[in-house]
Design a protein around this motif. Structure first.
Motif, PDB file in Angstrom:
ATOM      1  N   MET A  96       0.826  -1.204   0.000  1.00  0.00           N
ATOM      2  CA  MET A  96       0.000   0.000   0.000  1.00  0.00           C
ATOM      3  C   MET A  96       0.862   1.257   0.000  1.00  0.00           C
ATOM      4  SD  MET A  96      -2.994  -1.199   2.665  1.00  0.00           S
ATOM      5  CE  MET A  96      -3.932   0.346   2.606  1.00  0.00           C
ATOM      6  N   ARG A  97       1.921   1.258   0.763  1.00  0.00           N
ATOM      7  CA  ARG A  97       2.802   2.430   0.813  1.00  0.00           C
ATOM      8  C   ARG A  97       3.531   2.615  -0.522  1.00  0.00           C
ATOM      9  NH1 ARG A  97       4.860   1.466   7.050  1.00  0.00           N
ATOM     10  NH2 ARG A  97       3.221   2.730   8.034  1.00  0.00           N
ATOM     11  N   THR A  98       3.947   1.517  -1.127  1.00  0.00           N
ATOM     12  CA  THR A  98       4.581   1.605  -2.450  1.00  0.00           C
ATOM     13  C   THR A  98       3.597   2.159  -3.473  1.00  0.00           C
ATOM     14  OG1 THR A  98       6.019  -0.280  -1.954  1.00  0.00           O
ATOM     15  CG2 THR A  98       5.728   0.299  -4.275  1.00  0.00           C
ATOM     16  N   TYR A  99       2.367   1.681  -3.421  1.00  0.00           N
ATOM     17  CA  TYR A  99       1.326   2.139  -4.342  1.00  0.00           C
ATOM     18  C   TYR A  99       1.107   3.641  -4.184  1.00  0.00           C
ATOM     19  CZ  TYR A  99      -3.023   1.893  -7.062  1.00  0.00           C
ATOM     20  OH  TYR A  99      -3.996   2.064  -8.025  1.00  0.00           O
ATOM     21  N   ARG A 100       1.047   4.115  -2.951  1.00  0.00           N
ATOM     22  CA  ARG A 100       0.800   5.537  -2.697  1.00  0.00           C
ATOM     23  C   ARG A 100       1.945   6.396  -3.214  1.00  0.00           C
ATOM     24  NH1 ARG A 100      -0.762   7.459   2.838  1.00  0.00           N
ATOM     25  NH2 ARG A 100      -1.877   9.029   1.626  1.00  0.00           N
ATOM     26  N   PHE A 122     -12.508  -5.503  14.305  1.00  0.00           N
ATOM     27  CA  PHE A 122     -12.664  -6.840  14.872  1.00  0.00           C
ATOM     28  C   PHE A 122     -11.938  -6.943  16.217  1.00  0.00           C
ATOM     29  CE2 PHE A 122     -10.220 -10.862  15.307  1.00  0.00           C
ATOM     30  CZ  PHE A 122     -11.253 -11.674  15.747  1.00  0.00           C
ATOM     31  N   HIS A 123     -10.706  -6.475  16.256  1.00  0.00           N
ATOM     32  CA  HIS A 123      -9.947  -6.568  17.510  1.00  0.00           C
ATOM     33  C   HIS A 123     -10.527  -5.669  18.591  1.00  0.00           C
ATOM     34  CE1 HIS A 123      -7.017  -8.599  14.888  1.00  0.00           C
ATOM     35  NE2 HIS A 123      -6.644  -9.201  16.001  1.00  0.00           N
ATOM     36  N   ASP A 124     -11.045  -4.524  18.195  1.00  0.00           N
ATOM     37  CA  ASP A 124     -11.717  -3.667  19.181  1.00  0.00           C
ATOM     38  C   ASP A 124     -12.942  -4.369  19.756  1.00  0.00           C
ATOM     39  OD1 ASP A 124      -9.853  -1.688  18.761  1.00  0.00           O
ATOM     40  OD2 ASP A 124     -11.118  -0.525  17.387  1.00  0.00           O
ATOM     41  N   SER A 125     -13.660  -5.122  18.894  1.00  0.00           N
ATOM     42  CA  SER A 125     -14.898  -5.778  19.342  1.00  0.00           C
ATOM     43  C   SER A 125     -14.640  -6.911  20.322  1.00  0.00           C
ATOM     44  CB  SER A 125     -15.676  -6.313  18.132  1.00  0.00           C
ATOM     45  OG  SER A 125     -15.007  -7.430  17.548  1.00  0.00           O
ATOM     46  N   ILE A 126     -13.427  -7.483  20.289  1.00  0.00           N
ATOM     47  CA  ILE A 126     -13.117  -8.580  21.221  1.00  0.00           C
ATOM     48  C   ILE A 126     -12.176  -8.119  22.339  1.00  0.00           C
ATOM     49  CG2 ILE A 126     -13.498 -10.368  19.479  1.00  0.00           C
ATOM     50  CD1 ILE A 126     -10.453 -10.580  19.157  1.00  0.00           C
ATOM     51  N   GLY A 127     -11.942  -6.823  22.390  1.00  0.00           N
ATOM     52  CA  GLY A 127     -11.144  -6.270  23.479  1.00  0.00           C
ATOM     53  C   GLY A 127      -9.655  -6.538  23.391  1.00  0.00           C
ATOM     54  N   VAL A 128      -9.140  -6.741  22.175  1.00  0.00           N
ATOM     55  CA  VAL A 128      -7.701  -6.965  21.994  1.00  0.00           C
ATOM     56  C   VAL A 128      -7.076  -5.672  21.478  1.00  0.00           C
ATOM     57  CG1 VAL A 128      -5.941  -8.228  20.701  1.00  0.00           C
ATOM     58  CG2 VAL A 128      -7.969  -9.419  21.565  1.00  0.00           C
ATOM     59  N   ASP A 129      -6.140  -5.138  22.261  1.00  0.00           N
ATOM     60  CA  ASP A 129      -5.581  -3.827  21.937  1.00  0.00           C
ATOM     61  C   ASP A 129      -4.184  -3.903  21.319  1.00  0.00           C
ATOM     62  OD1 ASP A 129      -5.847  -0.913  22.062  1.00  0.00           O
ATOM     63  OD2 ASP A 129      -4.182  -1.029  23.504  1.00  0.00           O
ATOM     64  N   ASP A 130      -3.545  -5.056  21.384  1.00  0.00           N
ATOM     65  CA  ASP A 130      -2.149  -5.152  20.944  1.00  0.00           C
ATOM     66  C   ASP A 130      -2.002  -6.016  19.695  1.00  0.00           C
ATOM     67  OD1 ASP A 130      -2.902  -7.458  22.233  1.00  0.00           O
ATOM     68  OD2 ASP A 130      -0.935  -7.822  23.136  1.00  0.00           O
ATOM     69  N   TYR A 131      -2.862  -5.788  18.697  1.00  0.00           N
ATOM     70  CA  TYR A 131      -2.776  -6.579  17.469  1.00  0.00           C
ATOM     71  C   TYR A 131      -1.623  -6.071  16.608  1.00  0.00           C
ATOM     72  CZ  TYR A 131      -5.731  -2.630  15.959  1.00  0.00           C
ATOM     73  OH  TYR A 131      -6.246  -1.384  15.718  1.00  0.00           O
ATOM     74  N   PRO A 132      -1.147  -6.902  15.641  1.00  0.00           N
ATOM     75  CA  PRO A 132       0.028  -6.548  14.841  1.00  0.00           C
ATOM     76  C   PRO A 132      -0.171  -5.278  14.012  1.00  0.00           C
ATOM     77  CG  PRO A 132      -0.496  -8.875  14.610  1.00  0.00           C
ATOM     78  CD  PRO A 132      -1.642  -8.248  15.338  1.00  0.00           C
ATOM     79  N   TYR A 133       0.876  -4.477  13.970  1.00  0.00           N
ATOM     80  CA  TYR A 133       0.935  -3.289  13.115  1.00  0.00           C
ATOM     81  C   TYR A 133      -0.206  -2.303  13.388  1.00  0.00           C
ATOM     82  CZ  TYR A 133       4.240  -6.343  10.791  1.00  0.00           C
ATOM     83  OH  TYR A 133       5.295  -7.187  10.528  1.00  0.00           O
ATOM     84  N   LYS A 134      -0.613  -2.207  14.630  1.00  0.00           N
ATOM     85  CA  LYS A 134      -1.735  -1.334  14.981  1.00  0.00           C
ATOM     86  C   LYS A 134      -1.479   0.107  14.548  1.00  0.00           C
ATOM     87  CE  LYS A 134      -4.475   0.310  18.891  1.00  0.00           C
ATOM     88  NZ  LYS A 134      -4.724   0.213  20.354  1.00  0.00           N
ATOM     89  N   SER A 136       0.592   1.365  12.195  1.00  0.00           N
ATOM     90  CA  SER A 136       0.598   1.517  10.729  1.00  0.00           C
ATOM     91  C   SER A 136      -0.814   1.405  10.163  1.00  0.00           C
ATOM     92  CB  SER A 136       1.504   0.466  10.096  1.00  0.00           C
ATOM     93  OG  SER A 136       2.847   0.664  10.468  1.00  0.00           O
ATOM     94  N   ILE A 137      -1.588   0.478  10.713  1.00  0.00           N
ATOM     95  CA  ILE A 137      -2.968   0.316  10.263  1.00  0.00           C
ATOM     96  C   ILE A 137      -3.747   1.604  10.516  1.00  0.00           C
ATOM     97  CG2 ILE A 137      -5.154  -0.863  10.752  1.00  0.00           C
ATOM     98  CD1 ILE A 137      -3.492  -3.415  11.199  1.00  0.00           C
ATOM     99  N   GLY A 138      -3.600   2.166  11.717  1.00  0.00           N
ATOM    100  CA  GLY A 138      -4.301   3.399  12.049  1.00  0.00           C
ATOM    101  C   GLY A 138      -3.906   4.551  11.139  1.00  0.00           C
ATOM    102  N   GLU A 139      -2.616   4.627  10.813  1.00  0.00           N
ATOM    103  CA  GLU A 139      -2.146   5.709   9.941  1.00  0.00           C
ATOM    104  C   GLU A 139      -2.722   5.587   8.542  1.00  0.00           C
ATOM    105  OE1 GLU A 139       2.246   6.358  12.092  1.00  0.00           O
ATOM    106  OE2 GLU A 139       2.079   5.298  10.166  1.00  0.00           O
ATOM    107  N   LEU A 140      -2.695   4.383   7.971  1.00  0.00           N
ATOM    108  CA  LEU A 140      -3.205   4.199   6.619  1.00  0.00           C
ATOM    109  C   LEU A 140      -4.714   4.414   6.546  1.00  0.00           C
ATOM    110  CD1 LEU A 140      -1.060   1.134   5.519  1.00  0.00           C
ATOM    111  CD2 LEU A 140      -1.016   3.408   4.488  1.00  0.00           C
ATOM    112  N   VAL A 141      -5.440   3.931   7.552  1.00  0.00           N
ATOM    113  CA  VAL A 141      -6.895   4.119   7.570  1.00  0.00           C
ATOM    114  C   VAL A 141      -7.232   5.607   7.632  1.00  0.00           C
ATOM    115  CG1 VAL A 141      -8.980   3.776   8.952  1.00  0.00           C
ATOM    116  CG2 VAL A 141      -7.429   1.852   8.526  1.00  0.00           C
ATOM    117  N   ALA A 142      -6.440   6.372   8.384  1.00  0.00           N
ATOM    118  CA  ALA A 142      -6.690   7.815   8.521  1.00  0.00           C
ATOM    119  C   ALA A 142      -6.263   8.591   7.280  1.00  0.00           C
ATOM    120  CB  ALA A 142      -5.954   8.349   9.747  1.00  0.00           C
TER     121      ALA A 142
END
Length: 348
Positions: A96-100, A122-134, A136-142
């Protein structure tokens, strides 16, 4: 009667020829051609697939689609495992970063953005806060703009809707599709073909990469030229109203394991396209493309196809006459082409 001195007669002889002699002659004649064609097949695949290079937009888009679909599949499981898919996430974020950097924005990027958002939700719905690449995921979504409608992740499907959509459809729909070589002079509305292409887009495709493409020919002179190059429509070519050339995009595939995937996906796409045309009451005749690379090059040049497209088949299209004949084409007994494996053990 004069003696036949043709090369084939001198090599093979006439009547009952020893098997070894036949095999030797055929090997001398066919093996070099087969090897040459195989080399050209390999060159075409390596040149246009993502095996050696994933930077061009076609290959990069396919990698993004393939990778985000792996995340989607994980989310759709009965009980997704928390923190699943770390390797896929790492690759997807990198793609995704290469594409951008190279192309800024595109539909595949927005689909991937929605998949990452669904993964985080999904991870928020099950109460898991330490999922992989959190982070980077937040940055790309924003950073990546969301579309007006959802383009990735999950959607709910209901059994009642599937049953309602298929109600009234039985085996007769499929059993009444024939290869037809007699058409009326009525012009085929392009809207009917567009609907059939929409049907074809629902054909299964490896990791949802959707490599199928349809070139619809309406020009009469080009129809004549394309059918002449294909060579299988003699005797009815003049009555064909439209011709579709079905292809697949080699850029959608990568690695040695996917070298034949284009033909599989292309066949599924073509068959679904045929059923879409059949659904709209149109007659069709499949015209196979079992040709050399030189002939494929000629067809691509003739219709203006891209060099990375592999030709699957041509389809002759027209309106049905009220009454016509088709080859009897008896089908094998289903029992002769199937077997049931009911009891198996690994040691057997």
């Amino acid at each position: 009667m004069s003696e036949d001195k043709s090369l084939s007669k001198r090599l093979l002889g006439a009547g009952h020829v020893p098997t070894l002699r036949k095999k030797l002659a055929r090997s001398i004649y066919y093996v070099p051609t087969i090897v040459a064609e195989a080399v050209r097949d390999a060159k075409h695949y390596l040149t246009h697939s993502g095996t050696l290079n994933v930077s061009p937009i076609g290959q990069l888009s396919a990698r993004i689609t393939q990778t985000y679909h792996n995340i989607e599949k994980g989310l759709s499981l009965p009980a997704p495992r928390p923190r699943f898919g770390a390797v896929h996430l790492a690759n997807l974020i990198d793609y995704m970063r290469t594409y951008r950097e190279l192309y800024e924005d595109g539909p595949e990027l927005r689909s991937a953005r929605d998949v990452l958002a669904a993964y985080a939700a999904f991870h928020d719905s099950i109460g898991v806060d330490d999922y992989p690449y959190k982070r980077s995921i937040g940055e790309l979504v924003a950073e990546i703009p969301s579309s007006e409608s959802q383009m990735g992740g999950l959607r709910k499907v209901y059994k009642r809707d599937i049953l309602a959509a298929t109600q009234g459809t039985d085996e007769n729909f499929f059993l009444h599709r024939h290869s037809i070589r007699k058409f009326t002079e009525e012009d085929v509305d392009l809207g009917l073909i567009e609907t059939a292409i929409k049907v074809a887009q629902k054909a299964p495709a490896v990791c949802n990469r959707q490599s199928g493409f349809v070139h619809v020919i309406t020009d009469k002179k080009l129809i004549e030229a394309a059918l002449k190059l294909q060579g299988g429509a003699r005797g009815f070519a003049e009555g064909v109203n439209k011709v579709a050339v079905v292809t697949t995009d080699t850029r959608s595939f990568s690695h040695i394991t996917e070298r034949n995937q284009g033909w599989i996906d292309g066949g599924l796409f073509a068959m679904s396209f045929l059923y879409g045309l059949h659904m709209n009451g149109l007659g069709t005749c499949c015209l196979n493309w079992s040709k050399t690379n030189a002939q494929s090059d000629a067809m691509r040049k003739l219709i203006g196809a891209n060099p990375w497209e592999s030709i699957i088949m041509l389809v002759a299209i027209g309106h049905l006459q009220d009454e016509f004949e088709v080859p009897f084409s008896i089908r094998k007994d289903p029992a002769s082409i199937s077997r049931v494996i009911a009891d198996w053990s690994e040691s057997a």
